[in-house]
Design a protein around this motif. Structure first.
Motif, PDB file in Angstrom:
ATOM      1  N   LYS A 137      -4.608  19.963   3.076  1.00  9.92           N
ATOM      2  CA  LYS A 137      -3.292  19.738   3.182  1.00  9.92           C
ATOM      3  C   LYS A 137      -2.152  20.027   2.168  1.00  9.92           C
ATOM      4  CE  LYS A 137      -0.506  15.695   4.275  1.00  9.92           C
ATOM      5  NZ  LYS A 137       0.363  16.381   5.420  1.00  9.92           N
TER       6      LYS A 137
ATOM      7  N   ASN B 280       8.612  10.199   7.261  1.00 10.85           N
ATOM      8  CA  ASN B 280       7.426   9.499   6.588  1.00 10.85           C
ATOM      9  C   ASN B 280       6.559  10.562   6.440  1.00 10.85           C
ATOM     10  OD1 ASN B 280       8.136   6.664   8.686  1.00 10.85           O
ATOM     11  ND2 ASN B 280       8.075   6.611   6.419  1.00 10.85           N
ATOM     12  N   GLY B 281       5.929  10.705   5.281  1.00  5.80           N
ATOM     13  CA  GLY B 281       4.663  11.509   5.155  1.00  5.80           C
ATOM     14  C   GLY B 281       5.378  12.740   4.466  1.00  5.80           C
TER      15      GLY B 281
ATOM     16  N   GLY C 171       6.488  13.529   1.803  1.00  7.19           N
ATOM     17  CA  GLY C 171       6.196  13.843   0.466  1.00  7.19           C
ATOM     18  C   GLY C 171       7.150  13.449  -0.620  1.00  7.19           C
ATOM     19  N   LYS C 172       7.768  12.381  -0.285  1.00  8.23           N
ATOM     20  CA  LYS C 172       8.941  11.774  -1.403  1.00  8.23           C
ATOM     21  C   LYS C 172       8.034  10.936  -2.386  1.00  8.23           C
ATOM     22  CE  LYS C 172      10.726   9.376   1.849  1.00  8.23           C
ATOM     23  NZ  LYS C 172       9.807   9.971   3.219  1.00  8.23           N
ATOM     24  N   SER C 173       7.192  10.151  -2.103  1.00  4.74           N
ATOM     25  CA  SER C 173       6.329   9.586  -3.167  1.00  4.74           C
ATOM     26  C   SER C 173       5.599  10.290  -3.847  1.00  4.74           C
ATOM     27  CB  SER C 173       5.433   8.409  -2.307  1.00  4.74           C
ATOM     28  OG  SER C 173       6.493   7.301  -1.802  1.00  4.74           O
ATOM     29  N   THR C 174       5.199  11.259  -3.464  1.00  2.16           N
ATOM     30  CA  THR C 174       4.330  12.293  -4.218  1.00  2.16           C
ATOM     31  C   THR C 174       4.933  12.990  -4.992  1.00  2.16           C
ATOM     32  OG1 THR C 174       2.832  12.535  -2.111  1.00  2.16           O
ATOM     33  CG2 THR C 174       2.707  14.284  -3.657  1.00  2.16           C
TER      34      THR C 174
ATOM     35  N   GLN D 274       6.915   2.345  -4.547  1.00  6.05           N
ATOM     36  CA  GLN D 274       7.031   1.853  -3.290  1.00  6.05           C
ATOM     37  C   GLN D 274       6.230   0.609  -3.041  1.00  6.05           C
ATOM     38  OE1 GLN D 274       6.288   4.952  -0.398  1.00  6.05           O
ATOM     39  NE2 GLN D 274       7.340   3.752   1.211  1.00  6.05           N
TER      40      GLN D 274
ATOM     41  N   GLU E  35      12.150   3.597  -2.174  1.00  4.88           N
ATOM     42  CA  GLU E  35      12.227   2.645  -1.204  1.00  4.88           C
ATOM     43  C   GLU E  35      12.306   0.966  -1.431  1.00  4.88           C
ATOM     44  OE1 GLU E  35      10.224   3.433   2.458  1.00  4.88           O
ATOM     45  OE2 GLU E  35      10.167   5.811   1.998  1.00  4.88           O
TER      46      GLU E  35
ATOM     47  N   HIS F 110      15.240   5.835   3.496  1.00  3.70           N
ATOM     48  CA  HIS F 110      15.438   6.438   4.742  1.00  3.70           C
ATOM     49  C   HIS F 110      16.759   5.904   5.455  1.00  3.70           C
ATOM     50  CE1 HIS F 110      11.380   7.943   5.444  1.00  3.70           C
ATOM     51  NE2 HIS F 110      11.068   6.535   5.035  1.00  3.70           N
TER      52      HIS F 110
HETATM   53  N1  LIG Z   1      -3.832  10.593  -3.021  1.00  2.79           N
HETATM   54  C1  LIG Z   1      -3.707  11.396  -1.621  1.00  2.79           C
HETATM   55  N2  LIG Z   1      -4.704  11.895  -1.035  1.00  2.79           N
HETATM   56  C2  LIG Z   1      -4.534  12.450  -0.194  1.00  2.79           C
HETATM   57  N3  LIG Z   1      -3.453  12.784   0.430  1.00  2.79           N
HETATM   58  C3  LIG Z   1      -2.296  12.049   0.070  1.00  2.79           C
HETATM   59  C4  LIG Z   1      -2.529  11.186  -1.259  1.00  2.79           C
HETATM   60  N4  LIG Z   1      -1.163  10.727  -1.486  1.00  2.79           N
HETATM   61  C5  LIG Z   1      -0.534  11.396  -0.362  1.00  2.79           C
HETATM   62  N5  LIG Z   1      -0.878  11.931   0.566  1.00  2.79           N
HETATM   63  C6  LIG Z   1      -0.376  12.501   1.967  1.00  2.79           C
HETATM   64  O1  LIG Z   1       0.660  13.163   1.342  1.00  2.79           O
HETATM   65  C7  LIG Z   1       1.650  13.353   2.378  1.00  2.79           C
HETATM   66  C8  LIG Z   1       3.041  12.537   1.694  1.00  2.79           C
HETATM   67  O2  LIG Z   1       2.912  11.256   1.373  1.00  2.79           O
HETATM   68  P1  LIG Z   1       4.072  10.600   0.657  1.00  2.79           P
HETATM   69  O3  LIG Z   1       3.371   9.364   0.431  1.00  2.79           O
HETATM   70  O4  LIG Z   1       4.508  11.440  -0.513  1.00  2.79           O
HETATM   71  O5  LIG Z   1       4.958  10.515   1.785  1.00  2.79           O
HETATM   72  P2  LIG Z   1       6.573   9.969   1.571  1.00  2.79           P
HETATM   73  O6  LIG Z   1       7.468  10.811   1.949  1.00  2.79           O
HETATM   74  O7  LIG Z   1       6.643   9.139   0.634  1.00  2.79           O
HETATM   75  O8  LIG Z   1       6.434   8.951   3.266  1.00  2.79           O
HETATM   76  P3  LIG Z   1       7.021   7.278   3.374  1.00  2.79           P
HETATM   77  O9  LIG Z   1       8.606   7.708   3.878  1.00  2.79           O
HETATM   78  O10 LIG Z   1       6.069   6.959   4.296  1.00  2.79           O
HETATM   79  O11 LIG Z   1       6.999   6.650   2.010  1.00  2.79           O
HETATM   80  C9  LIG Z   1       1.028  12.551   3.490  1.00  2.79           C
HETATM   81  O12 LIG Z   1       0.540  13.093   4.361  1.00  2.79           O
HETATM   82  C10 LIG Z   1       0.085  11.636   2.630  1.00  2.79           C
HETATM   83  O13 LIG Z   1      -0.940  11.384   3.641  1.00  2.79           O
END
Ligand SMILES: Nc1ncnc2c1ncn2[C@@H]1O[C@H](COP(=O)(O)OP(=O)(O)OP(=O)(O)O)[C@@H](O)[C@H]1O
Ligand SMILES: [Mg+2]
Lengths: 232, 264
Positions: A18, A40-41, A43-46, A80, A161, A194
Motif C-alpha cells: 500500500k 481520513n487515511g 497519510g497526515k499522521s504518517t 493524535q 488533531e 479536518h
Molecule cells: N504502521 C502501519 N502499518 C500499515 N499501515 C499503516 C500504518 N500506519 C498507517 N497506515 C496506513 O496508512 C494510511 C495513512 O494513515 P494515517 O494515519 O497517516 O492517516 P491520517 O491522514 O492521519 O488519517 P486520520 O485523519 O484518520 O487521522 C492509512 O491507510 C493507514 O491504514
C-alpha cells in the motif's frame, strides 16, 4: 522570516503493497503557520511521524535545518493518540514535567521547576496542576499535552488533531492559545485538522494530501469549491 | 531480637530487598508488568532448581533463566507476550520443570519451599553481601536512566514523540527486573519478591500524584511491611512471608479506601 527549517524532497511512503503517498516536495519556513489536511487515511499522521523522524520513508529525504545558533531543529509534537491508563496516578504538573529533558539528576532542579511552572501558566493549567491527569476534561488534557510539548522549547510545533474531540468554543479557545504562543515565540506550526474553518483562521498556508499527492495554497482559499474533485 | 546473627542478616537483607522492590515496583506497576514479575519468579524457581540439578549455585541458575526469558520477551515485545493467553500455561510449565529438576537432583522438598517461600533464618553473611551489591547495581542503574525510564513508563506515546529510545529503555528495565526477582527470591523467596514488587507500588499509586510521592510511599510501604513482618515473625515463630503479605494486603485495602473517599 523566510529561512527554511524543513526541506522535504521526493518523499514516498508505503506500507507493504500500500502506497500512502509519493513524490512529496515542500519546505517549511521558520515561523510559518501551516495546516495539514486530507481525508481520513490520507497519510497526515504518517507524514508527521516521518517529519519528526519516528519512522523512516520508503524513498526521499527530509532535511531538518537548525535555526542559527542552535545545534538541531527542536520539534514539539502532540500525537493524535495517547494510551493513558484510566487510573494513571500522575498530576497534571508531574505529567507535563515528564518532558523536562535529560539529566543525571532524577529530581527537578530549581530552574527546571521554574520552566514547568511557566509552561503551566502559559497553557492556563496552573489552577488544576495538582489534579490527577485522568480526572481532567478532554480540553484540559489537550492543553496538558500541549504544555508537555512546549517544555522542549520547540522551533516547530506539530499538533495532530489536537482539537478533534472538543466543542466549538473549546476549539477556538485552544487555537487562540496556540496562536498566541506560536506567534510570541516565533515557532513554526503544523496544525493537522479536518476543521477548515479553524485552519483558515489560524494558519496561512495549507498542505493537502490527496490521491497520494501534495497540493498547497493559501489557507483562506480552502473551501468546498476550491477542493472540487478532491476527496477531503 | 538483634542479639541473633541470623536476625541481623535477615534485617539487612530484607531492608535492601524492600528498597529495591519498592523502587522497581513503581515502574512495574506503571508499565503494567505485574504479570511479568509473577512469571519471572516462577521461571526463577525453575532456574534455581536447574542450578541444583547441575550442581551450580541456585542464584546463577535463576539469573540464567530469568535473564534469558527477559531477553526473549523483549524480542517478542512485551505487549504481544501479555496478549498471549497461553502465557500462564507456559509459566506453569516452568513450575513443573522446576519440580522435575529438584526430583532429579535428589533435593529435599524443603529446598523447594525455601526457594518459593524463602527462608529468612538461613541467610548467610555472603548471601547478604551478594544481595546488597546486586541491589545497589540495580538502584544505581535506575538512577542513571531515571528520566527516560519515568517518561516511558508513565506516557510511552509522549516519550517516543520526544525522542526517548523506548525499546532500549524497555530492555534495560526487563534486565533489572529479572535481576531483582532472582536476587530477592534467592533470599526471601519468589512469593515475597512478587508481593514486594507489586503491592507497595500499588499502594503508592492509589495515594501519590508525583514521582517523589510514588517512590517515597512505595519504599515506605515495603519497609514497613518487611520490618513489622520480621518482628512479628520473631515473636510468634510463624512464617515471616505470611506476615509481610498480610501487612501489605491490609495497607493496600486501606489505600484503596482512602483513594475512594478522596475521589468521592
Ligand atoms: N504502521 C502501519 N502499518 C500499515 N499501515 C499503516 C500504518 N500506519 C498507517 N497506515 C496506513 O496508512 C494510511 C495513512 O494513515 P494515517 O494515519 O497517516 O492517516 P491520517 O491522514 O492521519 O488519517 P486520520 O485523519 O484518520 O487521522 C492509512 O491507510 C493507514 O491504514
Ligand atoms: Mg491521523
Amino acid at each position: 522570516m523566510t529561512d527554511p527549517i524543513l526541506k522535504v524532497t521526493d518523499l514516498a511512503m508505503s506500507f507493504g503493497e500500500k502506497t500512502v503517498f509519493k513524490n512529496l516536495n515542500f519546505t517549511i519556513d521558520a515561523g510559518e503557520k501551516l495546516a495539514l489536511i486530507g481525508h481520513n487515511g490520507a497519510g497526515k499522521s504518517t507524514l508527521v511521524k516521518l517529519l519528526i523522524g519516528l519512522t523512516h520513508p520508503t524513498a526521499g529525504t527530509i532535511t531538518r535545518i537548525p535555526l542559527p545558533g542552535h545545534e538541531r531543529l527542536r520539534i514539539g509534537y502532540v500525537p493524535q493518540f495517547r494510551n493513558l491508563d484510566a487510573d494513571a496516578p500522575l498530576s497534571v504538573a508531574s505529567f507535563v514535567a515528564l518532558n523536562v529533558g535529560l539529566s543525571w539528576r532524577p529530581w527537578l532542579s530549581h530552574q527546571e521547576k521554574e520552566r514547568v511552572t511557566q509552561v503551566l501558566e502559559q497553557t492556563q493549567l496552573t489552577q488544576i496542576k495538582d489534579r490527577p491527569i485522568t480526572l481532567t476534561s478532554g480540553g484540559e488534557r489537550q492543553r496538558a499535552y500541549l504544555a508537555q510539548a512546549l517544555l522542549a522549547d520547540p522551533d516547530l510545533l506539530i499538533l495532530d488533531e489536537a482539537t478533534a474531540s472538543m466543542d466549538v468554543d473549546a476549539k477556538v479557545q485552544m487555537m487562540a492559545l496556540v496562536d498566541t504562543i506560536v506567534t510570541q515565540q516565533k515557532m513554526a506550526l503544523v496544525f493537522v485538522s479536518h476543521d477548515l474553518e479553524l485552519t483558515a483562521r489560524y494558519t496561512d498556508r495549507y498542505l493537502l494530501i490527496s490521491n497520494q499527492q501534495l497540493l498547497t495554497g493559501s489557507s483562506k482559499e480552502v473551501n468546498a469549491d476550491s477542493l472540487k474533485g478532491v476527496r477531503l | 531480637m538483634f542479639a541473633f546473627t541470623f536476625m541481623r542478616h535477615a534485617f539487612v537483607a530484607s531492608t535492601f530487598i524492600a528498597l529495591t522492590c519498592g523502587v522497581i515496583g513503581v515502574f512495574v506497576v506503571a508499565r503494567q508488568l505485574s504479570f511479568l514479575a509473577h512469571m519471572l519468579s516462577e521461571i526463577g524457581f525453575a532456574g534455581a532448581a536447574f542450578g541444583a540439578f547441575l550442581g551450580i549455585s541456585p542464584l546463577i541458575g535463576m539469573l540464567l533463566f530469568t535473564l534469558a526469558s527477559s531477553l526473549l520477551i523483549s524480542s517478542l515485545s512485551v505487549e504481544r507476550v501479555q496478549r498471549e493467553s497461553t502465557i500462564s500455561a507456559v509459566s506453569s510449565l516452568f513450575i513443573g520443570s522446576g519440580i522435575l529438576f529438584l526430583a532429579l537432583a535428589n533435593q529435599s522438598s524443603s529446598y523447594a519451599t525455601d526457594i518459593l517461600f524463602g527462608s529468612i533464618v538461613g541467610i548467610s553473611q555472603s548471601g547478604v553481601w551478594q544481595l546488597v551489591v546486586l541491589s545497589l547495581v540495580v538502584l544505581l542503574t535506575i538512577w542513571l536512566i531515571f528520566r527516560p525510564l519515568q517518561f516511558d513508563s508513565f506516557d510511552s506515546v509522549g516519550a517516543k514523540a520526544n525522542g526517548v529510545h523506548s525499546r532500549v529503555i524497555g530492555i534495560i528495565f526487563l534486565i533489572l527486573l529479572a535481576m531483582s526477582v532472582s536476587v530477592g527470591a534467592q533470599i526471601v523467596g519468589s512469593m515475597l519478591v512478587f508481593i514486594l514488587l507489586t503491592l507497595p507500588a500499588s499502594i503508592a499509586k492509589a495515594l501519590g500524584h508525583s514521582m517523589k510521592q510514588l517512590l517515597l510511599i512505595s519504599v515506605a510501604a515495603a519497609l514497613f511491611g518487611v520490618w513489622l513482618g520480621l518482628w512479628l515473625g520473631y515473636l510468634t515463630n510463624w512464617p515471616v512471608t505470611f506476615f509481610i503479605a498480610l501487612i501489605e494486603v491490609i495497607c493496600y485495602m486501606l489505600a484503596l479506601l482512602v483513594q475512594k473517599r478522596r475521589n468521592g
